[in-house]
Design a protein around this motif. Sequence first.
Motif, PDB file in Angstrom:
ATOM      1  N   UNK A 238       0.799  -1.312   0.127  1.00 34.32           N
ATOM      2  CA  UNK A 238      -0.007   0.126  -0.003  1.00 34.32           C
ATOM      3  C   UNK A 238       0.788   1.315   0.058  1.00 34.32           C
ATOM      4  N   UNK A 239       2.109   0.963   0.519  1.00 35.56           N
ATOM      5  CA  UNK A 239       3.149   2.210   0.323  1.00 35.56           C
ATOM      6  C   UNK A 239       3.741   2.350  -1.034  1.00 35.56           C
ATOM      7  N   UNK A 240       2.871   3.364  -1.769  1.00 35.32           N
ATOM      8  CA  UNK A 240       3.339   3.919  -3.024  1.00 35.32           C
ATOM      9  C   UNK A 240       3.073   5.181  -3.331  1.00 35.32           C
ATOM     10  N   UNK A 241       3.628   5.744  -4.301  1.00 35.52           N
ATOM     11  CA  UNK A 241       3.094   7.107  -4.803  1.00 35.52           C
ATOM     12  C   UNK A 241       3.292   8.103  -3.468  1.00 35.52           C
ATOM     13  N   UNK A 242       2.322   8.860  -3.232  1.00 35.83           N
ATOM     14  CA  UNK A 242       2.415   9.957  -2.241  1.00 35.83           C
ATOM     15  C   UNK A 242       2.015   9.228  -0.651  1.00 35.83           C
ATOM     16  N   UNK A 243       1.694   7.829  -0.708  1.00 34.61           N
ATOM     17  CA  UNK A 243       1.486   7.436   0.555  1.00 34.61           C
ATOM     18  C   UNK A 243       2.723   7.392   1.389  1.00 34.61           C
ATOM     19  N   UNK A 244       2.691   7.676   2.443  1.00 32.27           N
ATOM     20  CA  UNK A 244       4.098   7.732   3.189  1.00 32.27           C
ATOM     21  C   UNK A 244       3.907   6.843   4.505  1.00 32.27           C
ATOM     22  N   UNK A 245       2.774   6.536   4.929  1.00 32.78           N
ATOM     23  CA  UNK A 245       2.726   5.646   5.835  1.00 32.78           C
ATOM     24  C   UNK A 245       1.405   4.909   5.850  1.00 32.78           C
ATOM     25  N   UNK A 246       1.646   3.546   6.620  1.00 31.87           N
ATOM     26  CA  UNK A 246       0.170   2.770   6.726  1.00 31.87           C
ATOM     27  C   UNK A 246       0.237   2.258   8.124  1.00 31.87           C
ATOM     28  N   UNK A 247      -0.794   2.065   8.714  1.00 35.02           N
ATOM     29  CA  UNK A 247      -1.301   1.809   9.990  1.00 35.02           C
ATOM     30  C   UNK A 247      -2.237   0.724   9.874  1.00 35.02           C
ATOM     31  N   UNK A 248      -1.463  -0.417  10.470  1.00 35.37           N
ATOM     32  CA  UNK A 248      -2.282  -1.726  10.772  1.00 35.37           C
ATOM     33  C   UNK A 248      -2.941  -2.037  12.053  1.00 35.37           C
ATOM     34  N   UNK A 249      -4.254  -1.951  12.034  1.00 40.05           N
ATOM     35  CA  UNK A 249      -5.248  -1.933  13.090  1.00 40.05           C
ATOM     36  C   UNK A 249      -6.139  -3.319  13.059  1.00 40.05           C
ATOM     37  N   UNK A 250      -6.660  -3.641  14.384  1.00 35.94           N
ATOM     38  CA  UNK A 250      -7.701  -4.867  14.149  1.00 35.94           C
ATOM     39  C   UNK A 250      -9.032  -3.844  14.162  1.00 35.94           C
ATOM     40  N   UNK A 251      -9.887  -4.203  13.092  1.00 32.65           N
ATOM     41  CA  UNK A 251     -10.978  -3.525  13.176  1.00 32.65           C
ATOM     42  C   UNK A 251     -11.989  -3.794  14.332  1.00 32.65           C
ATOM     43  N   UNK A 252     -11.825  -4.809  14.992  1.00 28.97           N
ATOM     44  CA  UNK A 252     -12.564  -5.317  16.192  1.00 28.97           C
ATOM     45  C   UNK A 252     -12.540  -4.396  17.314  1.00 28.97           C
ATOM     46  N   UNK A 253     -11.290  -3.633  17.359  1.00 28.90           N
ATOM     47  CA  UNK A 253     -11.293  -2.881  18.556  1.00 28.90           C
ATOM     48  C   UNK A 253     -12.140  -1.746  18.569  1.00 28.90           C
ATOM     49  N   UNK A 254     -12.531  -1.167  19.815  1.00 26.92           N
ATOM     50  CA  UNK A 254     -13.669  -0.171  19.908  1.00 26.92           C
ATOM     51  C   UNK A 254     -12.999   1.157  19.599  1.00 26.92           C
ATOM     52  N   UNK A 255     -13.717   1.912  18.549  1.00 26.67           N
ATOM     53  CA  UNK A 255     -13.329   3.108  18.312  1.00 26.67           C
ATOM     54  C   UNK A 255     -12.024   3.157  17.488  1.00 26.67           C
TER      55      UNK A 255
END
Length: 272
Positions: A238-255
């Motif tokens: 996912x890190x390509x072009x203008x993308x400088x960072x990617x955050x991997x998270x668990x979608x089940x975590x509240x908020x």
Amino acid sequence: MRCIINSKSFVLKCGGSTLTRLPTTFFQELKSLQDEGFSPVIVHGGGPAISNTLAKLNIETEFINGLRKTTNEVLDVVEMVLSGKMNKEIVRKIQMNGANTLGLSGVDGNLLEAEPVHNADEIGYVGEIKQVNAELIQSLTNTGYIPVIAPIGIDRNGQRYNVNADTAAGAVASHIGVQKMIVVTDVPGILKEVNQQKEVNQQKEVLPNVTTYEIEEMIHSGEIFGGMIPKVRAAMKCIQGDVKEVIIVNGAEPNVLTKVLKGENIGTRITK
């Protein structure tokens, strides 16, 4: 052509099966963020569902360097699953929680203009993104819709392409001027073994910050191994072009999305 939609735009990448299994609270949070003026853009995959459908139809499939070899017959199934069943299931989930959304593929409005990958003779109709119709995405977000995009590309001759969802998400983020992407998974981030013994039930820790170089070093050393490797490598795509960072998270975590957007330390932040 790149255009910045607005400072509150963000791109989510998620596997289709993972996204449909997320709790109702995740979709409620999407609605709340939209009400607060944020503009989510979702790009989804669906590899397991494609493989299952191909198996049911007795259509052989294989992977070459991580990419599915895509004949015309396979491409028909890929489009049917991604643009049809998977895309609409995600749209229904979001709409059931009150948010306005529109499902589309890269074919619609020439959203994802693609070209064959370099080894097309070997791998078939697999493409990479050449251009993104950022104006179409902007028009949808400006009118209050969450775009849900299936990664099917198209070239100027009308040929369809199977596009890796991770690279498609990175291309979308880059072309709409988003430098930070959120990758939603079923794990809390990149899990690293505390020691090298790999014992059963051994404690794992989440890496808060890591570079792509450090990830490759840890894969080589064995600190990151097994099922964690494809998750991490997918996020790095996912890190390509203008993308400088990617955050991997668990979608089940509240908020979880709110925490990321507020800059809280959550998940794993991958930088170039």
